[in-house]
Design a protein around this motif. Sequence first.
Motif: not given
Length: 79
Positions: A63-69, A52-59, A41-44
């Motif tokens: 597999g992996q996530f990246h945050i772009i900000d 909050e949505t990312l947390k609900n996917l991590v729990l 998942i990539v959170l922009i």
Amino acid sequence: ANLLRSVINLNKKKMATDNKYDRQLRLWGANGQKALSESCIVLINATACGTETLKNLVLPGIGQFHIIDDAIVPGVSNH
């Protein structure tokens, strides 16, 4: 009868804690859990809603996530 009830209760507790993702496995099965664990998942722009949505996917085991900000946080050194 009491001994049998105790054994059944013990087995239920053991089954519920055997797998970290037991609830998800019951919801969408092993294939769904495997797909989730292999996804990325990539959170922009890390807004409150996005994090909050990312947390609900991590729990449940994403597999992996990246945050772009590109927001600048005052008082934080870039060094």
